[in-house]
Motif scaffolding. Structure first.
Motif, short mmCIF file in Angstrom:
data_model
loop_
_atom_site.label_atom_id
_atom_site.label_comp_id
_atom_site.label_asym_id
_atom_site.label_seq_id
_atom_site.Cartn_x
_atom_site.Cartn_y
_atom_site.Cartn_z
N ASN A 201 0.81 -1.23 0.00
CA ASN A 201 0.00 0.00 0.00
C ASN A 201 0.84 1.27 0.00
O ASN A 201 0.37 2.34 0.40
CB ASN A 201 -0.96 0.02 1.20
CG ASN A 201 -1.97 -1.11 1.14
OD1 ASN A 201 -2.46 -1.46 0.06
ND2 ASN A 201 -2.29 -1.69 2.29
N ILE A 202 2.07 1.17 -0.47
CA ILE A 202 2.95 2.33 -0.57
C ILE A 202 3.01 2.79 -2.03
O ILE A 202 3.20 1.99 -2.94
CB ILE A 202 4.38 2.00 -0.08
CG1 ILE A 202 4.34 1.51 1.37
CG2 ILE A 202 5.30 3.19 -0.24
CD1 ILE A 202 3.78 2.52 2.36
N ALA A 203 2.84 4.08 -2.25
CA ALA A 203 2.92 4.72 -3.58
C ALA A 203 2.08 3.99 -4.63
O ALA A 203 2.58 3.67 -5.71
CB ALA A 203 4.38 4.81 -4.03
N PRO A 204 0.80 3.74 -4.34
CA PRO A 204 -0.01 3.01 -5.34
C PRO A 204 -0.44 3.91 -6.49
O PRO A 204 -0.56 5.13 -6.35
CB PRO A 204 -1.23 2.58 -4.51
CG PRO A 204 -1.37 3.65 -3.48
CD PRO A 204 0.03 4.11 -3.15
N ASP A 255 3.63 -4.83 -5.36
CA ASP A 255 3.24 -5.45 -6.64
C ASP A 255 4.32 -5.25 -7.70
O ASP A 255 4.57 -6.13 -8.51
CB ASP A 255 1.92 -4.85 -7.14
CG ASP A 255 0.72 -5.67 -6.68
OD1 ASP A 255 0.93 -6.62 -5.90
OD2 ASP A 255 -0.41 -5.36 -7.10
N ARG A 256 4.97 -4.10 -7.69
CA ARG A 256 6.04 -3.85 -8.65
C ARG A 256 7.21 -4.80 -8.42
O ARG A 256 7.87 -5.25 -9.36
CB ARG A 256 6.49 -2.39 -8.58
CG ARG A 256 5.43 -1.42 -9.06
CD ARG A 256 5.75 0.02 -8.72
NE ARG A 256 4.51 0.81 -8.72
CZ ARG A 256 4.29 1.90 -8.00
NH1 ARG A 256 5.26 2.37 -7.22
NH2 ARG A 256 3.14 2.52 -8.07
N TYR A 257 7.46 -5.08 -7.15
CA TYR A 257 8.50 -6.06 -6.80
C TYR A 257 8.13 -7.45 -7.32
O TYR A 257 8.94 -8.13 -7.98
CB TYR A 257 8.68 -6.08 -5.28
CG TYR A 257 9.22 -7.35 -4.71
CD1 TYR A 257 10.58 -7.68 -4.81
CD2 TYR A 257 8.38 -8.27 -4.07
CE1 TYR A 257 11.07 -8.87 -4.29
CE2 TYR A 257 8.86 -9.45 -3.54
CZ TYR A 257 10.22 -9.74 -3.66
OH TYR A 257 10.70 -10.92 -3.14
N ILE A 367 3.62 9.80 -4.56
CA ILE A 367 4.09 10.04 -3.19
C ILE A 367 3.36 11.17 -2.46
O ILE A 367 3.53 11.31 -1.24
CB ILE A 367 5.61 10.33 -3.17
CG1 ILE A 367 5.95 11.58 -3.98
CG2 ILE A 367 6.38 9.14 -3.69
CD1 ILE A 367 7.43 11.96 -3.93
N GLU A 368 2.57 11.96 -3.14
CA GLU A 368 1.83 13.00 -2.44
C GLU A 368 0.82 12.36 -1.49
O GLU A 368 0.03 11.51 -1.88
CB GLU A 368 1.16 13.95 -3.43
CG GLU A 368 2.16 14.86 -4.12
CD GLU A 368 1.56 15.68 -5.24
OE1 GLU A 368 0.31 15.63 -5.41
OE2 GLU A 368 2.32 16.34 -5.97
N GLY A 369 0.90 12.77 -0.22
CA GLY A 369 0.07 12.16 0.81
C GLY A 369 0.75 11.02 1.54
O GLY A 369 0.21 10.51 2.52
N GLN A 370 1.93 10.63 1.07
CA GLN A 370 2.69 9.54 1.71
C GLN A 370 3.71 10.14 2.70
O GLN A 370 3.91 11.35 2.76
CB GLN A 370 3.43 8.74 0.65
CG GLN A 370 2.55 8.16 -0.44
CD GLN A 370 1.95 6.80 -0.07
OE1 GLN A 370 2.64 5.91 0.39
NE2 GLN A 370 0.65 6.68 -0.26
N MET A 371 4.37 9.26 3.44
CA MET A 371 5.39 9.68 4.39
C MET A 371 6.72 9.91 3.68
O MET A 371 6.99 9.33 2.62
CB MET A 371 5.57 8.62 5.47
CG MET A 371 4.30 8.24 6.19
SD MET A 371 3.80 9.45 7.41
CE MET A 371 4.96 9.11 8.72
N ALA A 378 9.35 4.42 -3.12
CA ALA A 378 8.67 4.77 -4.37
C ALA A 378 9.67 4.96 -5.50
O ALA A 378 9.46 4.46 -6.61
CB ALA A 378 7.84 6.04 -4.17
N ILE A 379 10.75 5.69 -5.24
CA ILE A 379 11.77 5.91 -6.28
C ILE A 379 12.35 4.58 -6.72
O ILE A 379 12.50 4.31 -7.92
CB ILE A 379 12.88 6.85 -5.77
CG1 ILE A 379 12.33 8.25 -5.52
CG2 ILE A 379 14.02 6.92 -6.78
CD1 ILE A 379 13.33 9.18 -4.86
N GLY A 380 12.69 3.73 -5.75
CA GLY A 380 13.25 2.42 -6.09
C GLY A 380 12.30 1.57 -6.91
O GLY A 380 12.71 0.83 -7.80
#
Length: 391
Positions: A201-204, A255-257, A367-371, A378-380
């Motif tokens: 649930n990070i950078a979806p 999911d990208r992983y 990333i807007e709204g994320q920590m 997200a960059i990775g």
């Protein structure tokens, strides 16, 4: 009423997790990102304009420096565009070898990605595992191309040379062993609770958002969109190979992983098929301009051919006037070359559609709204290479 204040900070270009020389201007509300603005240009290379001052064969060497983790894929995309201008047919053997090397390069690129991505998030062990297999691939490619990073081996009209006798046995040994190695990576990460907490649930991004931003590659497929240039617009005989397109559903970092890990398994399948079904025949088109050197056994009998080769490498050749676009599925997404020929020996215009550049444009949305801590993940997960962003 209390006044709301935001803090603006720079992340990069010297930050190790920005994977090169990317600068992010972050506007923060505490640790929450309110606004993000990527700044690029710190590695500007001018490859597109440089190519317009070089002959078509000379410009090939610049393509290695775009996504330098997938140099052979860059060679392939450029050569497909020039060959489209020349309207020449590439022998099956050359096409299969191109596929084999491009898929080995994809695996090597994904291995570098998973190693550095895991390292960014604190998982150091995988770095040593993934680099072990990447080193094996680079040694195999060096056996045929003579170089590890910038081989310029895929040439206009075919390949620079045929493969040595020891090449295929090394490839077959690798593809038999590699699935077990991917199992090791999954054992370390896939169900690791810390890894899942840092990536789930990070950078979806939803499928609609990815399409709107023009995102391609694993980032797009992680959102559930089944688009892959190898299937949608097959090139270099990809239609002859049996492979699947891995998809995700949530479009987050996790999911990208998973998509990239599955892609490595599918690339391994393609390499195995290409090695087993490799046809005999020439490694370069016979009706193409002489842009690959004559075989060693031919040099003594045909000195004129060697002289013609060096003359073309120096002066180039003159394709007919026209414009073309050719693209491939690189490890990062759709990599395309747009060429305009004015009938001279140099491109009148060359423009590149680099997947890293397009995918990076979607980073603020991710990333807007994320920590702040999630920016690194997200960059990775995008897997950017600044060489093709600042082309």
């Amino acid at each position: 009423m209390a006044e709301s204040r935001y803090m603006t900070i720079n992340m990069g270009p010297q930050h190790p997790a920005t994977h090169g020389v990317l600068r992010l201007l972050l506007e923060l509300d505490g640790e929450i990102i309110v606004k993000a603005e990527p700044h690029i240009g710190y590695l500007h290379r001018g490859i597109e304009k440089l190519s317009e001052s070089m002959t078509y064969p000379q410009a090939l060497t610049l393509t290695d420096r775009l996504d330098y983790t997938s140099a052979l894929s860059n060679n392939l995309a450029y050569c497909l565009a020039v060959e489209k201008l020349l309207d020449i047919n590439i022998p099956k053997r050359a096409q299969y070898l191109r596929v084999l090397m491009a898929e080995l390069q994809r695996i090597a690129s994904h291995l570098l990605w998973v190693a550095t991505h895991a390292l960014d998030l604190g998982a150091m062990t995988l770095l040593f595992y993934a680099f072990r297999e990447r080193e094996t691939i680079l040694e195999i490619l060096e056996l045929a191309t003579g170089a590890r990073l910038t081989p310029s081996f895929i040439r206009i009209g075919g390949l620079a040379s045929d493969i040595p006798a020891t090449f295929l046995p090394r490839v077959k040994a690798f593809v038999e062993d590699f699935p077990r190695r991917v199992d090791d990576y999954e054992t370390l990460l896939t169900e690791n609770i810390i890894w899942k907490k840092r990536t789930t649930n990070i950078a979806p991004m939803s499928a609609e958002e990815c399409i709107r931003y023009g995102v391609t590659g694993p980032v797009l497929r992680a959102s559930g969109v089944c688009y892959d240039v190898r299937k949608a617009y097959p090139y270099s005989s990809y239609e002859d190979f049996d492979f699947e397109i891995p998809l995700g559903s949530h479009g987050d970092v996790y999911d990208r992983y998973l998509v990239r890990l599955k892609e490595m398994r599918q690339s391994n399948r393609i390499v195995k098929q290409a090695a087993e079904k490799l046809p005999d025949g020439p490694f370069a088109a016979q009706d193409a301009p002489l842009v690959v050197p004559p075989a060693k056994e031919e040099v003594g009998r045909d000195i004129a051919a060697l002289i013609r080769h060096f003359k073309i490498m120096q002066e180039g050749f003159r394709p007919p006037c026209g414009e073309v676009y050719a693209s491939i599925e690189s490890s990062k997404g759709e990599l395309g070359f747009y060429l305009i020929s004015d009938g001279t020996n140099k491109p009148f215009r060359m423009r590149i559609r680099p997947p890293s550049f397009i995918n990076l444009a979607a980073l603020p949305k991710m990333i807007e709204g994320q920590m702040v801590a999630d920016v690194v993940a997200a960059i990775g997960s995008i897997d950017i290479v600044l060489g093709e962003i600042d082309r």
